[in-house]
Design an enzyme around this catalytic site. Structure first.
Site, PDB file in Angstrom:
ATOM      1  N   CYS B  94       0.813  -1.218   0.000  1.00 29.63           N
ATOM      2  CA  CYS B  94       0.000   0.000   0.000  1.00 29.63           C
ATOM      3  C   CYS B  94       0.850   1.273   0.000  1.00 29.63           C
ATOM      4  O   CYS B  94       1.517   1.555  -0.988  1.00 29.63           O
ATOM      5  CB  CYS B  94      -0.976  -0.044   1.175  1.00 29.63           C
ATOM      6  SG  CYS B  94      -2.368   1.067   0.983  1.00 29.63           S
ATOM      7  N   ARG B 128     -12.320   6.144  -1.749  1.00 29.61           N
ATOM      8  CA  ARG B 128     -11.362   5.057  -1.576  1.00 29.61           C
ATOM      9  C   ARG B 128     -11.811   3.807  -2.322  1.00 29.61           C
ATOM     10  O   ARG B 128     -13.012   3.565  -2.486  1.00 29.61           O
ATOM     11  CB  ARG B 128     -11.185   4.742  -0.081  1.00 29.61           C
ATOM     12  CG  ARG B 128     -10.680   5.917   0.718  1.00 29.61           C
ATOM     13  CD  ARG B 128     -10.459   5.559   2.176  1.00 29.61           C
ATOM     14  NE  ARG B 128      -9.305   4.700   2.370  1.00 29.61           N
ATOM     15  CZ  ARG B 128      -8.049   5.137   2.374  1.00 29.61           C
ATOM     16  NH1 ARG B 128      -7.783   6.412   2.197  1.00 29.61           N
ATOM     17  NH2 ARG B 128      -7.049   4.291   2.565  1.00 29.61           N
ATOM     18  N   HIS B 195      -3.803  -5.787   1.409  1.00 34.65           N
ATOM     19  CA  HIS B 195      -3.726  -6.058   2.840  1.00 34.65           C
ATOM     20  C   HIS B 195      -4.398  -7.411   3.063  1.00 34.65           C
ATOM     21  O   HIS B 195      -4.761  -8.097   2.123  1.00 34.65           O
ATOM     22  CB  HIS B 195      -4.478  -4.990   3.642  1.00 34.65           C
ATOM     23  CG  HIS B 195      -3.947  -3.614   3.476  1.00 34.65           C
ATOM     24  ND1 HIS B 195      -2.790  -3.185   4.063  1.00 34.65           N
ATOM     25  CD2 HIS B 195      -4.430  -2.541   2.797  1.00 34.65           C
ATOM     26  CE1 HIS B 195      -2.575  -1.916   3.759  1.00 34.65           C
ATOM     27  NE2 HIS B 195      -3.557  -1.506   2.990  1.00 34.65           N
TER      28      HIS B 195
END
Lengths: 464, 243
Positions: B94, B128, B195
């Protein structure tokens, strides 16, 4: 009729509460929400009916349990109160609580209002009600907060309470509340724990670093009581824990809690250091409100934790504890409580990833699952269930729990059945939010069946 | 038994959404393969000796945290690139992945220089890209599926079209939600938005790193681990995504 709109809003709210209960929902937010649309001033109006005080309770963890404990204490003392006891802690939930207790004219009076409130909603609450006391249990960051929302929330709360007629009750062991007095100029009372045999000096890898609220430097801890709560000091500006007004001491967890608060001995059927903090907070608040010690003691002794907050069932002679875990701190505290339990046990974890659970379940990796030394805590098997049974199973495997004793069973009833089998003395049923009520129902049914079975056995015993 | 030295860069600043689990995973798997390992935490100001490390890991962080580490990381840039060229296994998740590029432009238009190891940039947007993700990649000659959870405001675009992504997106957003590319792959370096954490549910990716580490020490990993739980968890997410 003085205010038709108000009456209309109250009636609509009451009908909605009644209907949603008929449908089996807890009906906590929607009625308030609709009533607020009908009469936007409803919360201001109804909260003006409180004769003594409005007490607001906020913080990351423990606010529901603490406010429920305080409600017991105040009722023991004979006070009438409004309280959003089901934990719906936004303005709509609080409005629902007032509507439920109110008469249709909105004029019934109460001694106290106990308002559990979401941290970020405190400023909004203060626009509509006038609490005299605000308790902040603690501020725990979790992985959702890496974008600095917690700092922002704390600032918003400080700005909102500033220059109001408010006294604060704060946790002296939490460094994030240390600067409240300086920032707000309000009278701040502090509670905290003296040294206990449960303290530790070990720093876990994932234990988040705490920074000084005054100067921003990394803090040094002498002792951790529980998670990040402990005795700290700042090597740069030399600030340390604020002085305590209320001190918890002589804490024993065996595993039920016994402790003293400034000499007053208390016993509670609750467990875990986090609950010791909840008791200390509730008792400190009761002292500030002038409740008699005898009533406080009685209420704490009889207070039983709510659904998912360590609810205990007895099934086939085993003690089965149901716990809601929704973030790393909650998982840490649950696992820590296992360390104090010397018996052989099973562990169960149902992890779902619906919207109400949080779609991202990676937080299980932010918890210190390694905390358990698996050779010492006597866990026989771990049953993993729910939509993300695989993830939780892996978490335990990589924390060092033997693979062959990890079982996966996605169906909740069968999984719970597995978890309460065998020769263990207890089972710990952990679940995320959307699995909680199903697990609770399954356990209640099993508890009833087990009770009926025992009675049958007794009936068949030969008379002598 | 060999000893592996794993390094985590800036654990207090760059570690989001359980990213630390990647190191826990590597450490346990190394143990199960019969080897020993240690994790060294590098904080801003600490020196880093690339000669003596077997793997470098950095997790996600916000813009604010990326800015904090950037200055420190800039002083290590050239030795890092040299180590990457020599085949050092590196995993960047990320925000750490974004730092490898040329720049990051926030949604307010503020531009932050990256390390410039690779020719790509990231455009931050308010909305997002969040959710479970499934990608396909080829590891050690075998086509593999990889699952994870992405949660990023940044959209990453390759300027140099020869750059190789980590994988191609089957479900989810990946680098930018447009070109079906996810992450970056260069020698033994992986940059990725995944993630979850990435490695526990994708043991083949964990073993990609472990094999690379062992090879650099001059031996091969022969043992085969029981990955039934890992594969179960992997399939569970895949089923969820594919319906």
């Amino acid at each position: 009729m003085k205010n038709l709109r108000l009456t209309l809003a109250i009636i609509a709210g009451k009908v909605l509460i009644y209907m949603s209960r008929l449908l089996g929902h807890q009906g906590t937010s929607l009625p308030g929400q609709i009533a607020r649309k009908i009469y936007p001033r409803i919360l201001r109006t109804l909260s003006a009916n409180i004769r003594r005080e409005i007490v607001a309770i906020t913080g990351t963890n423990g606010k529901t349990t603490t406010s429920n404990m305080l409600a017991e204490i105040l009722q023991q003392q004979g006070y009438s109160l409004v309280h959003n006891r089901l934990g719906a802690n936004m303005l709509s939930g609080i409005t629902t609580a007032f509507i439920e207790k109110s008469d249709i004219y909105g004029s019934r009076k109460f001694d106290y209002a106990l308002l559990e409130i979401d941290e970020a909603t405190v400023p909004l609450l203060l626009r509509e009600t006038r609490p005299r006391l605000v308790l902040i249990t603690n501020f725990f960051r979790d992985q959702l907060d890496r974008y600095g929302e917690m700092d922002h929330t704390i600032k918003l709360i400080q700005e909102a309470v500033k220059d109001q007629e408010i006294e604060m009750l704060l946790n002296a062991d939490d460094p994030l509340t240390a600067n409240f007095q300086a920032e707000t100029g309000l009278k701040c009372w502090y509670y905290g724990f003296d040294d206990s045999s449960y303290d530790n000096c070990r720093v876990m890898d994932s234990r988040e670093v705490r920074y000084c609220a005054f100067c921003g430097h990394q803090l040094e801890y002498e002792k951790y009581h529980y998670a990040q709560l402990g005795q700290y000091s700042c090597p740069q500006c030399h600030s340390r824990n604020p002085e305590r007004d209320f001190t918890g001491h002589e804490l024993e967890m065996s595993p039920d809690i016994e402790l003293k608060v400034d000499g007053m001995a208390l016993k509670s059927p609750c467990q875990g250091f986090h609950n010791a903090y909840n008791i200390l907070a509730a008792v400190s608040l009761a002292r500030l409100l002038g409740v008699e010690d005898e009533n406080t003691k009685k209420a704490i002794a009889s207070f039983k934790p709510q659904a998912g907050r360590m609810e205990v069932f007895f099934i086939n002679g085993k003690r089965v504890v149901l716990v809601l875990v929704k973030n790393p701190a909650a998982l840490n505290q649950t696992l820590a409580s296992l360390i104090y339990d010397p018996g052989r046990k099973n562990l169960f974890f149902a992890l779902n990833d619906n919207a109400a659970d949080g779609r991202d379940i990676s937080w299980i990796w932010d918890a210190d699952v390694e905390l358990l030394e698996y050779e010492n805590v006597m866990i026989e098997q771990i049953v993993c269930s729910g939509q993300r049974s695989g993830d939780i199973a892996l978490r335990f495997k990589y924390a060092g729990f033997p693979r062959e004793r990890i079982k996966i069973e996605t169906e909740l009833p069968r999984a719970i059945e597995l978890a309460v089998q065998g020769s263990v003395e207890s089972s710990n049923i952990l679940c995320s939010y959307t699995a909680l009520f199903t697990c609770q129902r399954i356990l209640m049914e099993m508890g009833k069946r087990s009770e009926a079975g025992e009675e049958k056995e007794k009936a068949y015993q030969p008379q002598s | 038994m060999a000893h592996f030295h794993l390094v985590q860069l800036y654990p207090n600043l760059m570690n989001l959404y359980g990213d630390r689990g990647n190191l826990l995973c590597l450490q346990k798997r190394l143990e199960w393969y019969g080897h020993d390992s240690s994790i060294e935490n590098i904080n801003p100001g600490d020196s880093l000796d690339f000669e003596h490390i077997d793997l470098l890991f950095m997790g996600g962080g916000s813009e604010r945290e990326q800015e904090l580490v950037l200055q420190d990381l800039a002083s290590k840039r050239d030795s890092l690139m040299k180590a990457v060229e020599e085949g050092l296994p590196v995993l960047c998740i990320c925000g750490a992945y974004q730092l490898l590029g040329e720049y990051y432009r926030s949604h307010e238009g503020k531009e932050m220089q990256g390390l410039g190891l690779f020719s790509f940039f990231t455009q931050g947007l308010k909305e997002r890209l969040t959710g479970n993700i499934l990608i396909h990649t080829t590891l050690n000659g075998v086509e593999e599926s990889v699952v994870g959870f992405e949660n990023h405001g940044g959209r990453t675009y390759f300027i140099d079209k020869r750059l190789q992504p980590f994988g191609s997106v089957i479900k989810g957003f990946g680098n930018n939600g447009e070109d079906k590319k996810e992450g970056i792959r260069y020698k033994n370096l992986l940059g990725s938005y995944l993630h979850g954490p990435l490695l526990p549910k994708n043991p083949q990716v964990a073993d990609f790193f472990i094999k690379a580490m062992a090879e650099r020490k001059g031996f091969r990993i022969e043992r085969i681990l029981d990955d039934s739980l890992e594969n179960y968890a992997h399939e569970q997410v895949k089923r969820k995504l594919m319906g």
